[in-house]
Design an enzyme around this catalytic site. Structure first.
Site, PDB file in Angstrom:
ATOM      1  CB  ALA A 143      -0.927   0.004   1.220  1.00 38.36           C
ATOM      2  CD  GLU A 144       4.749  -0.153   1.107  1.00 38.35           C
ATOM      3  OE1 GLU A 144       5.208  -0.813   2.057  1.00 38.35           O
ATOM      4  OE2 GLU A 144       4.021  -0.669   0.225  1.00 38.35           O
ATOM      5  CB  VAL A 145       1.525   3.312  -4.568  1.00 39.58           C
ATOM      6  CG1 VAL A 145       0.209   2.539  -4.467  1.00 39.58           C
ATOM      7  CG2 VAL A 145       1.498   4.290  -5.731  1.00 39.58           C
TER       8      VAL A 145
END
Length: 255
Positions: A143-145
């Site tokens: 989920a970093e984006v």
């Protein structure tokens, strides 16, 4: 430092060690202090440990980075990292990565026992392990984006190795969530079991891993870990050399 202050603990029982993320009230959200503690575990691990289980306390494996810490202004926060010279920032991230990469060590097989959320840093922690056992309620996401970041905890290469470039790009660039069934279908899971059976399945897998000759298992892991970087001829040579060592050792002629 204690598990109460770091949020993670190491327990050893003969040849099996367990790393437990123990912040269940925040779904085991991770902090730089946890990563430093996990890196220290590599030096604390007794020499007779053969299998290392990584798990989360409570109903989740890990919901990812603790944004209440990263979004503040203290050590390890986004604000602090952004003020550092580029090389110093990269060096600090390398320290964080060490909390994950020690799980690749050649003399131990690491197993992630994943239930509930494994998001961002949690997903990368599961990827850092050699094997993954998922409960049916597992939800995985890189989920970093979604907060404008990239995965930087040593998870990208492992993801490409497991699912291929195109699928890894889609997973990372969208940040979408996968359930356990999809993770199993695309090769991220070694086993998916009902949530109530997760601990038992991990125990059974651990017993199977311990049943074989330790030195043979270490050689097998080295052969498979390096296979992707070798040609067929190089891999065959590595097999011959490993088998020669095993034969000599079993005959009492090893070094």
């Amino acid at each position: 430092m204690t598990a109460e202050t770091t949020g993670v603990r190491l327990d050893c029982d003969g040849p099996v060690a367990t790393v437990t993320l123990c912040r269940p009230d925040v779904l085991n959200a991770q902090t730089p202090a946890m990563w430093r503690a996990m890196s220290d575990f590599s030096r604390e691990l007794p020499g007779d440990v053969r299998v290392l289980v990584v798990r989360g306390e409570g109903r989740a494996f890990s919901a990812g980075l603790d944004l209440s810490v990263a979004g503040a202004s203290g050590p390890g926060s986004f604000a602090e990292l952004s003020t550092l010279p580029e090389q110093e920032c990269a060096d600090r991230i390398a320290e964080f990565q060490a909390g994950f990469t020690w799980l690749h060590r050649p003399d131990v097989i690491s197993v992630a026992a994943v239930q509930g959320h494994a998001i961002g840093a949690g997903f990368q922690l599961a990827l850092a392990c050699d094997l993954r056992v998922l409960a049916e309620d597992a939800k995985l996401s890189m989920a970093e984006v979604t907060i404008g970041l990239v995965p930087d905890l040593a998870g990208t290469k492992r993801l490409v190795e497991l699912v291929g470039y195109a699928r890894a790009l889609e997973i990372c660039a969208t940040g979408r969530r996968m359930d356990a069934a999809e993770a199993d279908r695309i090769g991220l899971a070694n086993l998916v079991v009902p949530t109530a059976e997760l601990d038992g399945a991990v125990r059974d897998l651990t017993a199977g891993l311990l049943a074989g000759n330790r030195d043979a298992v270490v050689e097998i892991k080295a052969l498979l870990t390096g296979a992707g970087d070798r040609s067929h001829a190089e891999q065959q040579r590595a097999e011959r050399e490993a088998q020669t060592r095993r034969l000599r050792d079993l005959a009492g002629r090893g070094e």
